[in-house]
Design a protein around this motif. Structure first.
Motif, mmCIF file in Angstrom:
data_model
loop_
_atom_site.group_PDB
_atom_site.id
_atom_site.type_symbol
_atom_site.label_atom_id
_atom_site.label_comp_id
_atom_site.label_asym_id
_atom_site.label_seq_id
_atom_site.Cartn_x
_atom_site.Cartn_y
_atom_site.Cartn_z
ATOM 1 N N SER A 45 53.032 33.051 36.288
ATOM 2 C CA SER A 45 53.346 34.177 35.396
ATOM 3 C C SER A 45 53.346 35.503 36.137
ATOM 4 O O SER A 45 54.276 36.314 36.007
ATOM 5 C CB SER A 45 52.337 34.225 34.246
ATOM 6 N N LEU A 46 52.303 35.736 36.931
ATOM 7 C CA LEU A 46 52.207 37.005 37.650
ATOM 8 C C LEU A 46 53.222 37.088 38.783
ATOM 9 O O LEU A 46 53.662 38.188 39.143
ATOM 10 C CB LEU A 46 50.793 37.197 38.202
ATOM 11 N N PHE A 47 53.600 35.933 39.349
ATOM 12 C CA PHE A 47 54.623 35.958 40.405
ATOM 13 C C PHE A 47 55.956 36.434 39.840
ATOM 14 O O PHE A 47 56.634 37.283 40.444
ATOM 15 C CB PHE A 47 54.780 34.560 41.016
ATOM 16 N N ILE A 48 56.355 35.886 38.698
ATOM 17 C CA ILE A 48 57.609 36.326 38.060
ATOM 18 C C ILE A 48 57.528 37.809 37.718
ATOM 19 O O ILE A 48 58.466 38.574 37.980
ATOM 20 C CB ILE A 48 57.887 35.496 36.797
ATOM 21 N N LEU A 49 56.396 38.214 37.162
ATOM 22 C CA LEU A 49 56.214 39.628 36.828
ATOM 23 C C LEU A 49 56.260 40.486 38.090
ATOM 24 O O LEU A 49 56.914 41.545 38.112
ATOM 25 C CB LEU A 49 54.878 39.824 36.120
ATOM 26 N N VAL A 81 32.223 35.015 33.382
ATOM 27 C CA VAL A 81 32.329 34.958 34.842
ATOM 28 C C VAL A 81 33.453 34.016 35.248
ATOM 29 O O VAL A 81 34.236 34.303 36.172
ATOM 30 C CB VAL A 81 30.996 34.499 35.459
ATOM 31 N N GLU A 82 33.561 32.881 34.561
ATOM 32 C CA GLU A 82 34.623 31.922 34.861
ATOM 33 C C GLU A 82 35.996 32.548 34.659
ATOM 34 O O GLU A 82 36.909 32.355 35.465
ATOM 35 C CB GLU A 82 34.463 30.695 33.959
ATOM 36 N N GLY A 83 36.156 33.299 33.569
ATOM 37 C CA GLY A 83 37.429 33.965 33.309
ATOM 38 C C GLY A 83 37.773 34.970 34.392
ATOM 39 O O GLY A 83 38.929 35.079 34.820
ATOM 40 N N VAL A 84 36.747 35.726 34.852
ATOM 41 C CA VAL A 84 36.965 36.697 35.927
ATOM 42 C C VAL A 84 37.410 35.987 37.200
ATOM 43 O O VAL A 84 38.369 36.404 37.873
ATOM 44 C CB VAL A 84 35.682 37.506 36.194
ATOM 45 N N LEU A 85 36.732 34.890 37.549
ATOM 46 C CA LEU A 85 37.060 34.170 38.780
ATOM 47 C C LEU A 85 38.464 33.577 38.732
ATOM 48 O O LEU A 85 39.227 33.670 39.700
ATOM 49 C CB LEU A 85 36.042 33.054 39.010
ATOM 50 N N ILE A 86 38.811 32.984 37.595
ATOM 51 C CA ILE A 86 40.142 32.378 37.468
ATOM 52 C C ILE A 86 41.225 33.452 37.512
ATOM 53 O O ILE A 86 42.228 33.324 38.228
ATOM 54 C CB ILE A 86 40.233 31.568 36.157
ATOM 55 N N GLY A 87 41.028 34.524 36.730
ATOM 56 C CA GLY A 87 42.033 35.593 36.698
ATOM 57 C C GLY A 87 42.163 36.308 38.022
ATOM 58 O O GLY A 87 43.276 36.532 38.517
ATOM 59 N N LEU A 88 41.032 36.659 38.636
ATOM 60 C CA LEU A 88 41.051 37.384 39.907
ATOM 61 C C LEU A 88 41.587 36.508 41.029
ATOM 62 O O LEU A 88 42.382 36.956 41.867
ATOM 63 C CB LEU A 88 39.643 37.873 40.238
ATOM 64 N N GLY A 89 41.172 35.232 41.037
ATOM 65 C CA GLY A 89 41.645 34.328 42.083
ATOM 66 C C GLY A 89 43.142 34.097 42.002
ATOM 67 O O GLY A 89 43.853 34.159 43.012
ATOM 68 N N GLY A 90 43.643 33.851 40.787
ATOM 69 C CA GLY A 90 45.080 33.646 40.623
ATOM 70 C C GLY A 90 45.882 34.871 40.998
ATOM 71 O O GLY A 90 46.930 34.773 41.661
ATOM 72 N N ALA A 91 45.395 36.046 40.610
ATOM 73 C CA ALA A 91 46.100 37.289 40.936
ATOM 74 C C ALA A 91 46.079 37.559 42.435
ATOM 75 O O ALA A 91 47.069 38.049 42.998
ATOM 76 C CB ALA A 91 45.465 38.457 40.180
ATOM 77 N N ALA A 92 44.952 37.247 43.100
ATOM 78 C CA ALA A 92 44.855 37.474 44.546
ATOM 79 C C ALA A 92 45.834 36.575 45.301
ATOM 80 O O ALA A 92 46.519 37.023 46.238
ATOM 81 C CB ALA A 92 43.429 37.217 45.017
ATOM 82 N N ILE A 93 45.919 35.304 44.895
ATOM 83 C CA ILE A 93 46.862 34.386 45.547
ATOM 84 C C ILE A 93 48.299 34.858 45.318
ATOM 85 O O ILE A 93 49.126 34.855 46.244
ATOM 86 C CB ILE A 93 46.670 32.955 45.002
ATOM 87 N N THR A 94 48.587 35.274 44.096
ATOM 88 C CA THR A 94 49.936 35.763 43.778
ATOM 89 C C THR A 94 50.291 36.980 44.621
ATOM 90 O O THR A 94 51.400 37.073 45.171
ATOM 91 C CB THR A 94 50.030 36.138 42.287
ATOM 92 N N SER A 95 49.368 37.917 44.734
ATOM 93 C CA SER A 95 49.618 39.136 45.510
ATOM 94 C C SER A 95 49.882 38.807 46.977
ATOM 95 O O SER A 95 50.792 39.379 47.598
ATOM 96 C CB SER A 95 48.421 40.087 45.393
ATOM 97 N N ILE A 99 51.467 47.194 43.573
ATOM 98 C CA ILE A 99 51.706 45.844 43.071
ATOM 99 C C ILE A 99 50.415 45.033 43.080
ATOM 100 O O ILE A 99 50.044 44.389 42.085
ATOM 101 C CB ILE A 99 52.784 45.133 43.912
ATOM 102 N N THR A 100 49.709 45.061 44.207
ATOM 103 C CA THR A 100 48.470 44.281 44.326
ATOM 104 C C THR A 100 47.431 44.746 43.322
ATOM 105 O O THR A 100 46.801 43.921 42.633
ATOM 106 C CB THR A 100 47.904 44.400 45.751
ATOM 107 N N GLY A 101 47.229 46.054 43.217
ATOM 108 C CA GLY A 101 46.249 46.584 42.276
ATOM 109 C C GLY A 101 46.583 46.233 40.837
ATOM 110 O O GLY A 101 45.707 45.833 40.060
ATOM 111 N N THR A 102 47.873 46.367 40.479
ATOM 112 C CA THR A 102 48.291 46.060 39.115
ATOM 113 C C THR A 102 48.068 44.590 38.782
ATOM 114 O O THR A 102 47.542 44.251 37.714
ATOM 115 C CB THR A 102 49.780 46.406 38.916
ATOM 116 N N LEU A 103 48.448 43.700 39.700
ATOM 117 C CA LEU A 103 48.299 42.268 39.449
ATOM 118 C C LEU A 103 46.826 41.857 39.392
ATOM 119 O O LEU A 103 46.440 41.030 38.558
ATOM 120 C CB LEU A 103 49.032 41.462 40.521
ATOM 121 N N LEU A 104 45.990 42.414 40.278
ATOM 122 C CA LEU A 104 44.565 42.076 40.272
ATOM 123 C C LEU A 104 43.899 42.522 38.976
ATOM 124 O O LEU A 104 43.124 41.774 38.363
ATOM 125 C CB LEU A 104 43.864 42.714 41.472
#
Length: 305
Positions: free
Chosen positions: A34-38, A230-244, A279-284
């Motif tokens: 999702s974040l990659f397309i965005l 905490v789980e939500g933060v890790l999943i969201g932050l991890g996915g956004a970091a990989i996407t960035s 881009i990185t800041g927005t996605l994270l």
């Protein structure tokens, strides 16, 4: 909250991510897609805006002065135009420089025809190149200059040219392109929000019995909620970091290919450093907030036991 309790919540959050490997993987995967397309469309929108700005920045006003106007009067016109608040810079262009510019834009036959039109034979007038802070104000500034000239009895200015008609169409096109890009990015952001939050909700749904049992044995809502937070933060932050990381690496390769291998030197893409932090800041931020939101909203539903 005690520090030991906070550490316990962190440990449980990490354990939950690892314990529910496939569901966590699915959640991270949905965030990445999702974040990659965005992110791709954000990069496209930023580059379109940069290109539109480059085109607009080339728009300027050309002011022509009557032949035979004294230098003192020309200097006065220069100062008067420079005092207009919207004007960024006024550059005097002598008729000799104007003739040289004309030669640069002509073919060899036309250049030959211009031989002899120098010094006293030069038919071109002196003039000014006027730059404005906001290209959208070009028409307004041109009217201001013309009004100043009309207020003088001698009227030393014989013409104010800024490509009237063409410039207005150009600005309408660039504004439309910017607005379309903004609408597309906003729409994709909303789509990403629903997709990511839905995937995280499904992850929590698979553990609703766990939440219910903890509630029945006397665990408080906050005690149950924090590990999922905490789980939500890790999943969201991890996915956004990989996407960035994927986006920035791919974009840097695209810049190298487009500007060197393909030879598209006339098209200047925005640099990685120019758009990377945004881009990185927005996605994270977006990924982290969506991870938190999906977890908190989902857990809240099953805390009502």
């Amino acid at each position: 909250m005690k520090f030991s309790t906070f550490l316990r919540h962190l440990r449980e959050g990490f354990k939950n991510v690892l314990r529910n490997g496939w569901m966590s993987f699915a959640s991270v995967g949905s965030i990445i897609v999702s974040l990659f397309i965005l992110g791709v469309f954000m990069l496209l929108a930023l580059n379109v805006d940069k290109l539109a700005t480059q085109i607009e920045s080339q728009v300027e006003i050309r002011v022509y002065v009557q032949l035979g106007t004294e230098q003192a009067r020309i200097d006065e016109i220069n100062r008067t135009i420079g005092r207009i608040p919207e004007v960024k810079k006024v550059t005097f262009v002598s008729k000799e420089e104007g003739l040289e510019r004309l030669r640069e834009n002509l073919d060899d036959n036309a250049k030959t025809a211009l031989q002899g039109y120098e010094n006293e034979n030069n038919p071109l007038p002196d003039g000014f190149d006027v730059e404005v802070f906001d290209p959208q104000n070009v028409a307004y500034v041109a009217k201001q200059i013309q009004a100043i000239n009309d207020a003088n009895a001698d009227r030393p200015i014989m013409g104010v040219n800024y490509g009237q008609g063409t410039v207005e169409k150009l600005f309408r096109i660039t504004n439309a392109v910017r607005n379309i890009g903004l609408v597309i990015v906003a729409g994709l952001a909303i789509m990403a929000m629903f997709l990511i939050s839905t995937t995280i909700k499904m992850t929590i749904l698979a553990r609703r019995r766990e939440i219910g049992i903890m509630k029945l044995v006397g665990a408080t809502n906050n005690f149950i909620r924090w590990p999922f937070f905490v789980e939500g933060v890790l999943i969201g932050l991890g996915g956004a970091a990989i996407t960035s990381a994927i986006l920035m690496f791919g974009y840097s390769q695209l810049i190298d290919t487009a500007q060197y291998d393909m030879g598209l030197m006339l098209i200047k893409l925005a640099g990685v450093q120019e758009v990377g932090w945004f881009i990185t800041g927005t996605l994270l931020i977006l990924g982290t907030l969506l991870g938190i939101w999906g977890s908190v909203v989902s857990v809240r539903k099953y805390l009502k036991v």
